[in-house]
Design an enzyme around this catalytic site. Sequence first.
Site, short mmCIF file in Angstrom:
data_model
loop_
_atom_site.label_atom_id
_atom_site.label_comp_id
_atom_site.label_asym_id
_atom_site.label_seq_id
_atom_site.Cartn_x
_atom_site.Cartn_y
_atom_site.Cartn_z
N ILE A 157 0.83 -1.20 0.00
CA ILE A 157 0.00 0.00 0.00
C ILE A 157 0.87 1.26 0.00
O ILE A 157 1.55 1.57 0.99
CB ILE A 157 -0.99 0.00 1.19
CG1 ILE A 157 -1.77 -1.33 1.19
CG2 ILE A 157 -1.92 1.21 1.11
CD1 ILE A 157 -2.44 -1.70 -0.12
N LYS A 269 32.30 11.72 -27.01
CA LYS A 269 32.97 11.47 -28.29
C LYS A 269 33.48 10.04 -28.36
O LYS A 269 33.92 9.48 -27.35
CB LYS A 269 34.15 12.44 -28.45
CG LYS A 269 33.73 13.89 -28.68
CD LYS A 269 34.86 14.64 -29.39
CE LYS A 269 34.43 16.03 -29.80
NZ LYS A 269 34.40 16.99 -28.69
N GLN A 279 24.59 7.02 -36.82
CA GLN A 279 23.17 6.79 -37.12
C GLN A 279 22.53 5.85 -36.10
O GLN A 279 21.34 5.99 -35.77
CB GLN A 279 23.03 6.22 -38.53
CG GLN A 279 21.64 6.37 -39.08
CD GLN A 279 21.52 5.85 -40.49
OE1 GLN A 279 21.95 4.74 -40.80
NE2 GLN A 279 20.94 6.64 -41.36
N GLN A 336 21.63 2.69 -22.61
CA GLN A 336 22.54 2.14 -23.64
C GLN A 336 23.34 3.27 -24.30
O GLN A 336 24.51 3.09 -24.62
CB GLN A 336 21.71 1.38 -24.69
CG GLN A 336 22.53 0.54 -25.64
CD GLN A 336 23.16 -0.66 -24.94
OE1 GLN A 336 22.77 -1.03 -23.84
NE2 GLN A 336 24.17 -1.24 -25.57
N GLY A 340 28.61 2.70 -20.20
CA GLY A 340 29.18 2.48 -18.86
C GLY A 340 28.70 3.49 -17.84
O GLY A 340 28.28 3.13 -16.73
N GLU A 363 -1.38 -0.87 -10.54
CA GLU A 363 -2.65 -0.47 -11.19
C GLU A 363 -2.95 -1.29 -12.44
O GLU A 363 -3.40 -0.78 -13.46
CB GLU A 363 -2.65 1.03 -11.47
CG GLU A 363 -2.68 1.78 -10.15
CD GLU A 363 -3.18 3.18 -10.26
OE1 GLU A 363 -4.13 3.42 -11.02
OE2 GLU A 363 -2.62 4.03 -9.56
N GLY A 364 -2.69 -2.58 -12.35
CA GLY A 364 -2.95 -3.50 -13.46
C GLY A 364 -1.68 -3.71 -14.26
O GLY A 364 -1.21 -2.80 -14.93
C1 FAD Z 1 5.66 -0.50 -5.20
C2 FAD Z 1 4.25 -0.96 -5.33
C3 FAD Z 1 3.22 -0.12 -4.96
C4 FAD Z 1 1.89 -0.57 -4.99
N1 FAD Z 1 0.88 0.25 -4.54
C5 FAD Z 1 -0.36 -0.29 -4.36
C6 FAD Z 1 -1.38 0.46 -3.69
O1 FAD Z 1 -1.20 1.60 -3.30
N2 FAD Z 1 -2.58 -0.15 -3.48
C7 FAD Z 1 -2.84 -1.43 -3.89
O2 FAD Z 1 -3.94 -1.92 -3.66
N3 FAD Z 1 -1.89 -2.14 -4.55
C8 FAD Z 1 -0.67 -1.61 -4.78
N4 FAD Z 1 0.32 -2.35 -5.42
C9 FAD Z 1 0.02 -3.71 -5.84
C10 FAD Z 1 -0.04 -3.86 -7.33
O3 FAD Z 1 -1.22 -3.29 -7.82
C11 FAD Z 1 0.09 -5.35 -7.64
O4 FAD Z 1 1.44 -5.71 -7.38
C12 FAD Z 1 -0.28 -5.66 -9.08
O5 FAD Z 1 -1.66 -5.48 -9.27
C13 FAD Z 1 0.09 -7.09 -9.45
O6 FAD Z 1 -0.34 -8.00 -8.49
P1 FAD Z 1 0.68 -9.09 -7.88
O7 FAD Z 1 1.95 -8.41 -7.56
O8 FAD Z 1 -0.03 -9.78 -6.79
O9 FAD Z 1 0.95 -10.07 -9.06
P2 FAD Z 1 0.04 -11.31 -9.49
O10 FAD Z 1 -1.37 -10.88 -9.63
O11 FAD Z 1 0.32 -12.45 -8.59
O12 FAD Z 1 0.62 -11.61 -10.93
C14 FAD Z 1 1.85 -12.33 -11.13
C15 FAD Z 1 2.10 -12.41 -12.63
O13 FAD Z 1 1.01 -13.12 -13.27
C16 FAD Z 1 0.44 -12.28 -14.26
N5 FAD Z 1 -1.00 -12.48 -14.30
C17 FAD Z 1 -1.87 -12.47 -13.26
N6 FAD Z 1 -3.12 -12.67 -13.71
C18 FAD Z 1 -3.04 -12.78 -15.05
C19 FAD Z 1 -4.00 -13.01 -16.09
N7 FAD Z 1 -5.31 -13.10 -15.84
N8 FAD Z 1 -3.55 -13.09 -17.37
C20 FAD Z 1 -2.24 -12.98 -17.63
N9 FAD Z 1 -1.28 -12.77 -16.71
C21 FAD Z 1 -1.68 -12.67 -15.43
C22 FAD Z 1 0.76 -10.86 -13.84
O14 FAD Z 1 0.71 -9.97 -14.94
C23 FAD Z 1 2.17 -11.04 -13.30
O15 FAD Z 1 3.07 -11.08 -14.35
C24 FAD Z 1 1.62 -1.87 -5.46
C25 FAD Z 1 2.67 -2.71 -5.87
C26 FAD Z 1 3.97 -2.28 -5.80
C27 FAD Z 1 5.06 -3.21 -6.23
#
Ligand code: FAD
Length: 445
Positions: A157, A269, A279, A336, A340, A363-364
Amino acid sequence: MLDFSLTPEQEDLRQKARRFALEEVLPVAAYYDEIDQTPLPVIQKAYDEGIINIDIPKEYGGQGLGLLEATLVVEEIAAACAGTATSLFDNSLGMEPVLLSDNEALKKRYLPKVAHEFKKICFATSEPTMGSDVSGLRCRAVEDGDDYILNGTKYWITNGGLADYASVFATIDPKSKHEGICAFLVEMDWPGVRVGRTIPKMGQRCSNTVGINFKDVRVPKANMLAPPGKGFVLAMKTFARTRPTIGAFGVGAARSAMEHAIDYAKRRKAFGMPISGFQAIQFKLAEMYQKVETARLLTWQSAWESDQGKDANISASVAKMYATETALEVANEALQVFAGYGYTKMFPVEKILRDVRLLRIYEGTSEVQRAVLAGYLLNAYKPVMPALEDLPLHRELDPLGDKADQKAWRCRMCGHVHYGDEAPEECPYCFFPQSAFKEVKIKEA
Ligand SMILES: Cc1cc2nc3c(=O)[nH]c(=O)nc-3n(C[C@H](O)[C@H](O)[C@H](O)COP(=O)(O)OP(=O)(O)OC[C@H]3O[C@@H](n4cnc5c(N)ncnc54)[C@H](O)[C@@H]3O)c2cc1C
């Protein structure tokens, strides 16, 4: 009418945020990243100068600005430090369920405090066992007279360690999935609320991330943001409003990485000339610019749609996915260009790369955005083209269609068109039977 220009007020706001980013955020970003702490004086100053909370409606004491204005401000702050931006704009995420809720009394009670008393709201759906699958949350809400009793743990959170309030999503029954989810505004100093240690992170170290535990926390029904069955939709509506902002994080951070790369490429350089003369380097810069510009357009479009009251769920997913992936690609390519030196802590690109890595997660995730978009394309998207089996033919222009009086039949398996009164008994290309053929509409001259 299509118009990409900003109003004078929007341009002023952008300049104000840019000045704040350059004067207040940029000079301290590396320091707070190094000590792994939230820059509290910067947050206080951002509040004092009206850089945050700009989206609180005027009726609740706020500035009443839209999401497009928010993306302008966020881009500038994220360009100076994405971690600080996460901390600053987490209030908008935490506040969004309140703004979207039907609980008018709650809005009147809490939003003026956010606007005038520097109260901070965090957002809590995620838990130790789930993030993407919001319907799988386990934090329990049990009805008890005029209250609900909360038990469970929220994890990851942002600002959880600093916030005064939390928008908390819980369930009356984990087995009922979406139907059980509800949401509450919880005051962080209520009995039973505990904040865990700050979670150590790879990047965005200028933002505070913690777990929050609820043990028999008594929440009055008056603090309900969404009753059971309505909480899941509220969470999704919240993300549709906040994902464009995450797009703006990506645009800002990518823009900075690009600008640092341009500066370095002109000075460094190799083989007797600035590397900007190669390029290979020029093309990297060109691609960075193209991606930053595209990401901004998509971000603005989704913010604009939301401000117009349109359903911006899909455009928000597109913007979030594209802009956050852009940020990672651009930061990586900028490093890149520095080679270094890019890999050291003496220049800012390694921090940008660490910071933007998070954008594809919270956020997804990028995978979740792809799932949202694929679901839309396969179910709700309305194609303009007819189905492949219904593609029309133009008799005069069809080189094989010289038998003017004959019907045409298309094999639905391989696309072969047969001319004749009847479909053939089998397709001469793929050998599928007559039933695979469908009569083709022919446009006469
Ligand atoms: C620094 C930080 C700050 C955050 N802040 C907040 C916050 O303020 N409030 C809050 O509520 N949350 C917060 N989060 C949580 C964040 O929203 C979740 O980490 C995120 O939604 C992913 O959930 P998870 O880490 O449990 O991964 P999981 O849901 O366990 O997913 C693991 C992997 O499986 C993949 N996956 C899961 N389901 C599917 C699917 N249906 N199809 C394909 N792939 C899938 C995911 O993309 C990921 O690659 C924060 C996270 C971090 C790291």
